[in-house]
Design an enzyme around this catalytic site. Structure first.
Site, short mmCIF file in Angstrom:
data_model
loop_
_atom_site.label_atom_id
_atom_site.label_comp_id
_atom_site.label_asym_id
_atom_site.label_seq_id
_atom_site.Cartn_x
_atom_site.Cartn_y
_atom_site.Cartn_z
N GLY A 1 0.78 -1.24 0.00
CA GLY A 1 0.00 0.00 0.00
C GLY A 1 0.81 1.28 0.00
O GLY A 1 0.25 2.36 -0.18
N ILE B 1 0.25 2.56 -6.82
CA ILE B 1 -1.21 2.37 -6.82
C ILE B 1 -1.74 2.38 -5.40
O ILE B 1 -2.80 2.95 -5.12
CB ILE B 1 -1.57 1.05 -7.53
CG1 ILE B 1 -1.17 1.11 -9.00
CG2 ILE B 1 -3.06 0.76 -7.40
CD1 ILE B 1 -1.31 -0.22 -9.74
N GLY B 2 -1.00 1.77 -4.48
CA GLY B 2 -1.47 1.64 -3.11
C GLY B 2 -1.76 2.96 -2.43
O GLY B 2 -2.74 3.09 -1.69
N TYR C 1 7.37 -12.98 -15.00
CA TYR C 1 6.45 -12.06 -14.31
C TYR C 1 5.00 -12.47 -14.55
O TYR C 1 4.20 -12.57 -13.60
CB TYR C 1 6.68 -10.63 -14.79
CG TYR C 1 5.66 -9.65 -14.26
CD1 TYR C 1 5.60 -9.35 -12.91
CD2 TYR C 1 4.74 -9.05 -15.12
CE1 TYR C 1 4.65 -8.47 -12.41
CE2 TYR C 1 3.78 -8.18 -14.64
CZ TYR C 1 3.73 -7.88 -13.28
OH TYR C 1 2.79 -7.02 -12.80
#
Length: 368
Positions: free
Chosen positions: A9, A13-14, A179
């Site tokens: 987070g 994005i978090g 990935y």
């Protein structure tokens, strides 16, 4: 109000998601290892009102403390980067797959109501394609001999060209990189766990996310951030192949809203959603648009004419399902969002590691 844990987070994005959740009245805990490649010397400022706990995803005891009393979990924590995953395999499998396994085990004692896991468009491999007669092509990959010869675009078995079309969630998975393999493993682990323990699991397959706050010193993630680092350093952005490969760019604020909707929307347990803009952009044109916005239109993209192992040609999102089931509607277009992104870049310390990334790949024969 509900209590949510956001793993990873403190990342790009978090942080946006945490702000979105707090604004909606949720109680948010962030769990993050603060990996130097992503965060530099420390975490960026976190939204006011969140609780922060530093820890590795493989630390079961610490994760257990972070999970205490949580109604929902958003699992963002992951190593991210197609190119790097092809040679730091242990690192990617350990953090992504083993880390997810430890998280799921830690949930068994008191499972949350919902788990939302960040997956990736990379699981599709090549996106969807249409034949000349209008029919949809099946699973297809580029031939190694064609790539080595600089024949970048895909064709059918008879040599007829195929046209890329938006990729929906029904497109079969085709894992072209380590990935991608780890992201699919995260997705499947979570969905299997959800069925066994009665947890509503939702997987969001993210396309190319951009916006303020992306790591400008990490050359393995964020096409737009990599281009910005090069341009801000007075260097031309470098592009593999011929620059005409197509991708979907979705703004981080739209992505944060998608995660919040995935936490709040009832009746979507067990579902997978594409999260993108629904638009296709040629990579070289994106580089030119950004250079103009940064006042360096003279820095034309350096087209390498070489392919990177694990890369695909075209993939952009069909977001019909997310529109219908989540009520997700992107509000930011790439063309109208570059100005605010550039304003943010100008206030940051930029470290261009693009040449370092190319050297690492070339030394391992991952560029052909």
């Amino acid at each position: 109000m509900s209590k949510l844990l956001v793993t990873g987070g403190a990342g790009f994005i978090g942080r946006h998601l945490a702000a979105e959740l707090v604004a909606r009245g949720h109680d948010v805990t962030i769990y993050d290892a603060l990996i130097e490649q992503v965060h530099g010397e420390g975490a960026a400022d976190l939204p006011e009102g969140v609780e922060f706990l530093r820890g590795d995803m493989r630390d079961a005891e610490r994760l257990g403390r972070a999970l205490a009393g949580c109604d929902a979990v958003v699992h963002l924590a992951a190593e991210v980067g197609v190119g790097q995953s092809m040679y730091e395999i242990t690192r990617y499998v350990g953090a992504n797959d083993l880390g997810t396994a430890v998280l799921l085990e830690a949930m068994i004692a008191a499972p949350p109501r919902r788990l939302v896991v960040a997956s990736s468009m990379s699981v599709y491999g090549e996106g969807a394609y249409r034949r000349g007669d209008g029919s949809r092509a099946g699973a297809i990959r580029r031939r190694a001999a064609d790539v080595k010869a600089g024949r970048w675009d895909l064709s059918d078995d008879a040599g007829a060209p195929l046209a890329p079309i938006p990729t929906d969630e029904e497109k079969p998975v085709d894992l072209a990189s380590i990935y991608a393999l780890t992201k699919y493993a995260q997705e499947r682990q979570a969905l299997i766990f959800g069925e066994a323990y009665g947890v509503e699991v939702v997987a969001l397959r993210l396309f190319n996310v951009f916006g303020a706050g992306q790591a400008l010193s990490n050359p393995y993630t964020g096409v737009l951030a990599n281009f910005a680092s090069r341009i801000a350093s007075g260097a031309a952005p470098t592009i593999f192949e011929d620059g005409r490969q197509k991708r979907d760019f979705v703004h981080v604020e739209d992505v944060a809203r998608a995660f919040r909707l995935a936490c709040e929307t009832p009746g979507i347990g067990g579902e997978i959603f594409n999260i993108g803009s629904g638009q296709a952009y040629e990579i070289a044109e994106v580089a030119r648009l950004l250079a103009r916005e940064m006042g360096r239109a003279d820095l034309r993209p350096e087209i390498l004419g070489r392919a990177r192992s694990g890369d695909i040609r075209n993939c952009f999102a069909d977001i019909s399902k997310a529109r219908e089931r989540l009520g997700f509607r992107p509000e930011h277009r790439l063309e109208t969002s570059l100005g605010p992104f550039v304003d943010w870049v100008r206030g940051e310390t930029v470290v261009d590691r693009g040449a370092e990334m190319r050297r690492h790949l070339e030394e391992r024969r991952l560029v052909s």
